[in-house]
Design a protein around this motif. Structure first.
Motif, short mmCIF file in Angstrom:
data_model
loop_
_atom_site.label_atom_id
_atom_site.label_comp_id
_atom_site.label_asym_id
_atom_site.label_seq_id
_atom_site.Cartn_x
_atom_site.Cartn_y
_atom_site.Cartn_z
N MET A 1 0.84 -1.20 0.00
CA MET A 1 0.00 0.00 0.00
C MET A 1 0.88 1.25 0.00
O MET A 1 1.86 1.32 0.72
CB MET A 1 -0.91 0.01 1.22
N THR A 2 0.51 2.20 -0.81
CA THR A 2 1.27 3.46 -0.85
C THR A 2 0.96 4.32 0.37
O THR A 2 -0.07 4.16 1.02
CB THR A 2 0.94 4.25 -2.12
N ASN A 3 1.87 5.23 0.67
CA ASN A 3 1.68 6.18 1.76
C ASN A 3 2.47 7.44 1.43
O ASN A 3 3.62 7.59 1.83
CB ASN A 3 2.13 5.58 3.10
N SER A 4 1.85 8.32 0.68
CA SER A 4 2.56 9.49 0.14
C SER A 4 2.61 10.63 1.14
O SER A 4 1.62 10.93 1.82
CB SER A 4 1.86 9.98 -1.13
N GLN A 5 3.77 11.28 1.22
CA GLN A 5 3.90 12.53 1.98
C GLN A 5 4.04 13.65 0.96
O GLN A 5 4.99 13.71 0.20
CB GLN A 5 5.13 12.48 2.88
N LEU A 6 3.04 14.53 0.94
CA LEU A 6 2.99 15.65 -0.01
C LEU A 6 3.18 16.97 0.72
O LEU A 6 2.61 17.16 1.80
CB LEU A 6 1.66 15.67 -0.76
N THR A 7 3.97 17.86 0.15
CA THR A 7 4.19 19.18 0.73
C THR A 7 3.75 20.25 -0.25
O THR A 7 4.16 20.25 -1.42
CB THR A 7 5.68 19.39 1.08
N LEU A 8 2.92 21.16 0.22
CA LEU A 8 2.53 22.34 -0.55
C LEU A 8 3.50 23.47 -0.18
O LEU A 8 3.64 23.82 0.98
CB LEU A 8 1.10 22.75 -0.23
N VAL A 9 4.16 24.02 -1.18
CA VAL A 9 5.06 25.16 -1.01
C VAL A 9 4.33 26.40 -1.52
O VAL A 9 3.93 26.46 -2.68
CB VAL A 9 6.37 24.96 -1.81
N GLN A 10 4.17 27.38 -0.66
CA GLN A 10 3.42 28.58 -1.03
C GLN A 10 4.22 29.83 -0.68
O GLN A 10 4.65 30.00 0.46
CB GLN A 10 2.08 28.59 -0.27
N ILE A 11 4.46 30.68 -1.70
CA ILE A 11 5.16 31.93 -1.43
C ILE A 11 4.24 32.83 -0.63
O ILE A 11 3.08 33.04 -0.98
CB ILE A 11 5.56 32.63 -2.74
N ASP A 12 4.75 33.38 0.46
CA ASP A 12 3.94 34.23 1.33
C ASP A 12 3.69 35.59 0.69
O ASP A 12 4.63 36.26 0.22
CB ASP A 12 4.66 34.44 2.67
N ASN A 13 2.41 36.00 0.68
CA ASN A 13 2.03 37.36 0.30
C ASN A 13 2.61 37.76 -1.07
O ASN A 13 2.96 38.92 -1.30
CB ASN A 13 2.51 38.35 1.37
N TYR A 14 2.68 36.79 -1.98
CA TYR A 14 3.40 37.02 -3.22
C TYR A 14 2.67 38.00 -4.15
O TYR A 14 3.30 38.89 -4.73
CB TYR A 14 3.62 35.70 -3.95
N GLY A 15 1.35 37.86 -4.28
CA GLY A 15 0.60 38.75 -5.18
C GLY A 15 0.79 40.21 -4.83
O GLY A 15 1.21 41.02 -5.69
N PRO A 16 0.51 40.62 -3.58
CA PRO A 16 0.74 42.02 -3.21
C PRO A 16 2.20 42.45 -3.37
O PRO A 16 2.47 43.60 -3.76
CB PRO A 16 0.30 42.06 -1.74
#
Length: 263
Positions: A1-16
């Motif tokens: 059985m698979t067991n994936s560890q996924l990480t979301l990387v998000q630039i902080d306050n990038y749009g402004p």
């Protein structure tokens, strides 16, 4: 059985940030994004993980093999080198999209991506030592059949790009909706997917669907291991077996054989 560890990387306050105090030159922003992705890829890749650029201000990494300390060090490294910071959310599940949803929820609960007070959040669950297993990560490496002959040597680059992207978009949606897998375009005519437990018929059905819906023919090699790097290398070798044998799907070696070969 698979067991994936996924990480979301998000630039902080990038749009402004991109328009403060005035709108920044687009090529300056593209340069920053590409360099940031390169540094993330080097950091995560040196620890046997994978990272994909998705929308650049948001990136997705398969981080089996990286712990909380590795993630904190990544934040510190980026914070020291760039005018922006990154927040990281991590999730674990046998279905990749469920792991990513958990990772996303951790960041969303900490505040908006454009919240000027949200900085360098590190949230979520990490695989424990006891949960590390040779079957945790399943990587499928898809390749377009004869892309050079059908597209690159026949069409202008933009029309070639359209054909490849249509195949990618069709596969991406199908695997996400049918299996909870996550697929990423990695250049040329290559697509890498992190998948739950699937059998040969599942991959054949995906390939058949893309050919019917988008007119793009694919083949795929699949690898399974404890980390994305090892699983991905086994997938590459399986894909070479497809090319050599003229097959559409090769599942690679069982995890125990991969361990023996890489010790």
């Amino acid at each position: 059985m698979t067991n994936s560890q996924l990480t979301l990387v998000q630039i902080d306050n990038y749009g402004p940030w991109t328009v403060t105090p005035n709108p920044r030159r687009e090529m300056d922003l593209q340069t920053l994004q590409s360099r940031l992705f390169a540094d993330l890829a080097q950091f995560v890749g040196s620890r046997d993980g994978y990272v994909f650029f998705t929308r650049f201000d948001n990136m997705v990494a398969i981080t089996n093999g990286l712990d909380r300390a590795d993630h904190a060090l990544l934040q510190e490294t980026i914070g020291n080198r760039y005018p922006v910071t990154i927040s990281l959310g991590t999730g674990v599940d046998e279905v990749p999209v469920a792991a990513l949803e958990a990772a996303t929820a951790g960041l969303q609960q900490a505040g908006s991506a454009q919240d000027c007070d949200r900085r360098e959040v590190l949230a979520g669950k990490f695989l424990s030592e006891a949960e590390q297993a040779d079957s945790n990560v399943r990587i499928a490496h898809f390749d377009v059949n004869d892309a050079t002959g059908k597209y690159t040597d026949q069409l202008n680059e933009f029309d070639s790009f359209i054909q490849i992207e249509q195949g990618y978009a069709t596969l991406m949606r199908y695997l996400r909706e049918e299996h909870g897998a996550l697929s990423f375009f990695v250049g040329g005519d290559n697509i890498i997917s992190v998948c739950p437990t699937m059998d040969e018929a599942d991959y054949r059905n995906a390939i058949d669907h893309v050919e019917t819906a988008a007119g793009v023919e694919l083949k795929v090699g699949v690898g399974t291991a404890s980390t994305p790097h090892v699983a991905g290398m086994d997938a590459k070798h399986a894909l070479e077996e497809c090319r050599h044998e003229g097959t559409a799907v090769e599942l690679g070696r069982p995890p125990e054989e991969v361990d023996v070969a890489t010790d």
